[in-house]
Design an enzyme around this catalytic site. Structure first.
Site, short mmCIF file in Angstrom:
data_model
loop_
_atom_site.label_atom_id
_atom_site.label_comp_id
_atom_site.label_asym_id
_atom_site.label_seq_id
_atom_site.Cartn_x
_atom_site.Cartn_y
_atom_site.Cartn_z
CB SER A 149 -8.62 0.30 -4.68
OG SER A 149 -8.75 1.68 -4.44
CG ASP A 165 13.11 -3.77 2.11
OD1 ASP A 165 11.91 -3.86 2.91
OD2 ASP A 165 14.48 -4.01 3.54
CG ASP A 188 -11.21 -2.56 -8.88
OD1 ASP A 188 -9.67 -1.73 -8.54
OD2 ASP A 188 -12.24 -2.59 -8.50
N GLY A 229 10.18 -0.56 7.95
CA GLY A 229 11.61 -0.67 7.76
C GLY A 229 12.67 -2.05 7.19
CG ASP A 233 7.85 -2.26 5.95
OD1 ASP A 233 6.50 -2.12 6.15
OD2 ASP A 233 8.56 -2.27 5.88
N GLY A 252 12.98 -5.23 6.09
CA GLY A 252 11.95 -6.40 5.50
C GLY A 252 10.39 -6.15 5.90
CD GLU A 272 -11.96 1.12 -6.02
OE1 GLU A 272 -11.13 0.11 -6.42
OE2 GLU A 272 -11.96 1.22 -5.47
#
Length: 655
Positions: free
Chosen positions: A485, A524, A286, A542, A546, A544, A282
């Site tokens: 992440s 979108d 990063d 969906g 969500d 817009g 991790e």
């Protein structure tokens, strides 16, 4: 332990035994430990600027504070720090640190002394292997990187803690907001349409698909902060500098042809860069993602302990750095912990949530942008109680929550993007802690899927590629590291690039991202997939916003253009007379027709504005009903005539 007389419980300090844990006997009374005591702001301190303030003041018109100004206006009263330090000394504790700006006193001593000082019985608790780790994640696909991480686990986890409340003398309790470090349980973990044909990608390739601007030559002035967790109790982790160099400069990574980022490790609460544990991937991921996107930017890696005390101290250090340290312009966090261990049982104490959230709010005052991964186990969040959950701090309204997507069918600059639900599931949902922020009121956030159908803060805000990168780990290429992440450091790199292009920090962006003007900066994602996992109900992806992909993935150049346009319009706007405040009253004539309104400014002064225009009435009614800030543009020769009403950002003039 009998509670001493003249003491009172610290209301927000209640702790319960962790799910899956059992008592394992009292703590060693001679063990040395430290505690962090958070102190209130000085008497008469003004309120911290709220979200409505930043909505009314977009980048270009923002005035950020200095460390000296913050300490003087918003810091602790030295007398309160003295009171707490004297209390600690009476119980034989050594005061290790005190800070006006951070509002903290750190004290250390024996377990027996600290138990007596804070009126708690400190015990050891044992958790069965797998009771509190990522094995509850729903997995599919071959045993790649994260399965290797799990294979290294299995040891019993022992933590120190208490049950019930902290108790303090009356005078001390009046100035203390929270006590952290008594409980050191782990509080951080890594965060349906036909599936497209997946092609392995690198962070620079994803940045190109998302149309990120190129880093300017002066990006070296930007600093990206990364929050990581490592300690001997819950597990060490870190990175090998040789792995980072190999990633950027050799064919084992994305090299040659890339520059290794300047790195600075900052240890907090005794934690250090200690590679050799399962969390190394991790940390390395990063650094690799942020550094390869924002080539030339400095990276500061904050290593802290896994417990709630680690969260508090690391965030305080990032927002209020030590002398000689850079304050990051953007902070990326790839770790979370579930808001509730089980539905109705709060994991985080109210005190630590309040302290961490206040740190994010303070970060906005210095122009910092904070991004947090939304998690990789869908609506289950590794709980497994059949209810929908979200993580904290990704649910905090002062951060940008980052969900995950899958990219496939890449052909040049063309690609297909869907919600990430293949080798993991993007997190998201409705917070059980935070109410719906005003900037999400028009985003059609659904009600919670849990009993009671709560209306709350919706996550994530944005989404980005999470389907896996290859990194260099232990001197060799290591494929298959995926998750949200990856999204947070990717967009942290974008914000650093934008800051450099604008020659200023954009800071807190949530109100701008949800504004009408920002609709063109998102792709979108509408594929009908769900983030249901582990028996928990899920939310659908969906049209817009969500709860799988938020507003969508970002178009880098479009976001830069939007923020630059706001800056330029703000400069022009500030040349005209204007007043910002809250609507105090609507004014109607004797026939009931709208004829104006009263605006109360930041100093309590009231100003009347006259207008009979329907558009002005509509905007003012919205500001009144939603209690948002409004800026009124007038003419120099007619101060009472409202020429324009702005609910956020620069004006859109109305005839």
């Amino acid at each position: 332990m009998p509670i001493q007389q003249n003491r009172r419980r610290l209301v927000n300090s209640v702790r319960h035994i962790a799910p899956g844990a059992k008592p394992a006997g009292p703590s060693d009374p001679n063990e040395i430990m430290s505690v962090t005591i958070a102190v209130r702001r000085r008497s008469g301190a003004p309120e911290l600027p709220d979200q409505e303030h930043w909505a009314a003041n977009p980048p270009g018109s923002r005035h950020y504070i200095t460390s000296e100004e913050f300490a003087r206006q918003y810091g602790a009263d030295p007398a309160d720090l003295d009171l707490v330090a004297a209390f600690a000394a009476r119980h034989g504790l050594a005061v290790v640190e005190r800070s006006v700006e951070r509002r903290l006193v750190i004290a250390s001593g024996k377990v027996s002394q600290i138990s007596d000082a804070f009126g708690v019985e400190l015990h050891r608790y044992e958790m069965e292997p797998g009771a509190d780790d990522e094995d509850r994640r729903r997995l599919r696909g071959p045993p790649r990187g994260r399965r290797r991480e799990r294979a290294e686990r299995g040891a019993r986890e022992i933590y120190r803690g208490y049950e019930g409340y902290v108790h303090l003398p009356e005078d001390v309790a009046q100035v203390v907001e929270g006590v952290f470090g008594l409980d050191n349980r782990r509080m951080a973990r890594r965060a349906v349409t036909p599936r497209p044909t997946i092609t392995p990608l690198t962070p620079p390739e994803v940045a190109a698909l998302y149309d990120f601007p190129k880093p300017p030559n002066h990006i070296h002035k930007e600093t990206i902060g990364l929050l990581e967790f490592s300690d001997p109790v819950a597990g060490t982790c870190g990175y090998l500098p040789s792995d980072i160099i190999a990633y950027f400069t050799t064919a084992a990574g994305i090299g040659p042809g890339f520059v290794t980022p300047p790195l600075l490790d900052i240890g907090v609460n005794g934690a250090t860069n200690s590679p050799g544990g399962p969390g190394d991937a991790e940390v390395t991921l990063d650094i690799s993602v942020a550094g390869s996107v924002a080539q030339g930017a400095h990276i500061q890696v904050y290593f802290t302990t896994w417990d709630e005390n680690g969260w508090v101290l690391a965030l305080k250090r990032a927002v209020h750095p030590n002398p000689g340290e850079r304050r990051p312009s953007v902070l990326s966090i790839s770790w979370d912990w579930t808001e509730f261990d089980t539905f109705g049982n709060l994991t985080w104490t109210p005190a630590v949530i309040a302290t961490v959230s206040a740190a994010f709010q303070e970060a906005a005052m210095f122009g910092m942008t904070v991004l947090v991964a939304s998690g990789d186990d869908g609506s289950n969040c590794q709980v497994g109680d059949g209810s929908a959950h979200v993580y904290y701090p990704e649910s905090d309204p002062w951060v940008i929550s980052c969900g995950g997507t899958t990219i496939g069918d890449v052909a040049g600059s063309s690609f297909v993007e869907v919600a990430w639900t293949d080798n993991g599931i993007t997190g998201g949902g409705v917070s059980d802690v935070f109410d719906l922020p005003h900037w999400q009121r028009h985003a059609h956030i659904p009600l919670s899927l849990n009993p009671g159908q709560r209306k709350g803060r919706g996550t994530p805000d944005i989404a980005g590629y999470a389907n896996g990168y290859e990194i260099v780990l232990g001197g060799a290429s290591s494929p298959g590291w995926w998750g949200t992440s990856e999204t947070a450091p990717l967009y942290a790199g974008l914000i650093a690039i934008i800051n450099a292009h604008l020659h200023q920090r954009v800071g807190y962006l949530n109100p701008i991202l949800y504004s009408h003007e920002a609709r063109h900066v998102f792709r979108d994602i509408d594929d009908g997939r769900t983030n249901a996992a582990g028996g928990a109900p899920g939310y659908l992806c969906g049209p817009g916003w969500d709860a799988c992909t938020g507003l969508g993935s970002l178009k880098g150049h479009a976001l830069l253009k939007l923020l630059r346009h706001e800056e330029e319009q703000t400069e022009e706007f500030e040349k005209e007379p204007h007043i910002t405040g809250k609507v105090a009253a609507l004014i109607f004539d004797r026939f009931g027709d709208f004829e104006g309104f009263m605006l109360e400014d930041h100093h309590g002064g009231e100003h009347r504005f006259d207008s009979r225009e329907h558009e002005v009435e509509h905007l003012i009614r919205r500001a009144w009903e939603e209690r948002v800030m409004a800026t009124v543009l007038t003419r120099r020769h007619s101060a009472r005539r409202a020429v324009s009403i702005i609910l956020r950002g620069p004006p859109t003039l109305h005839p």
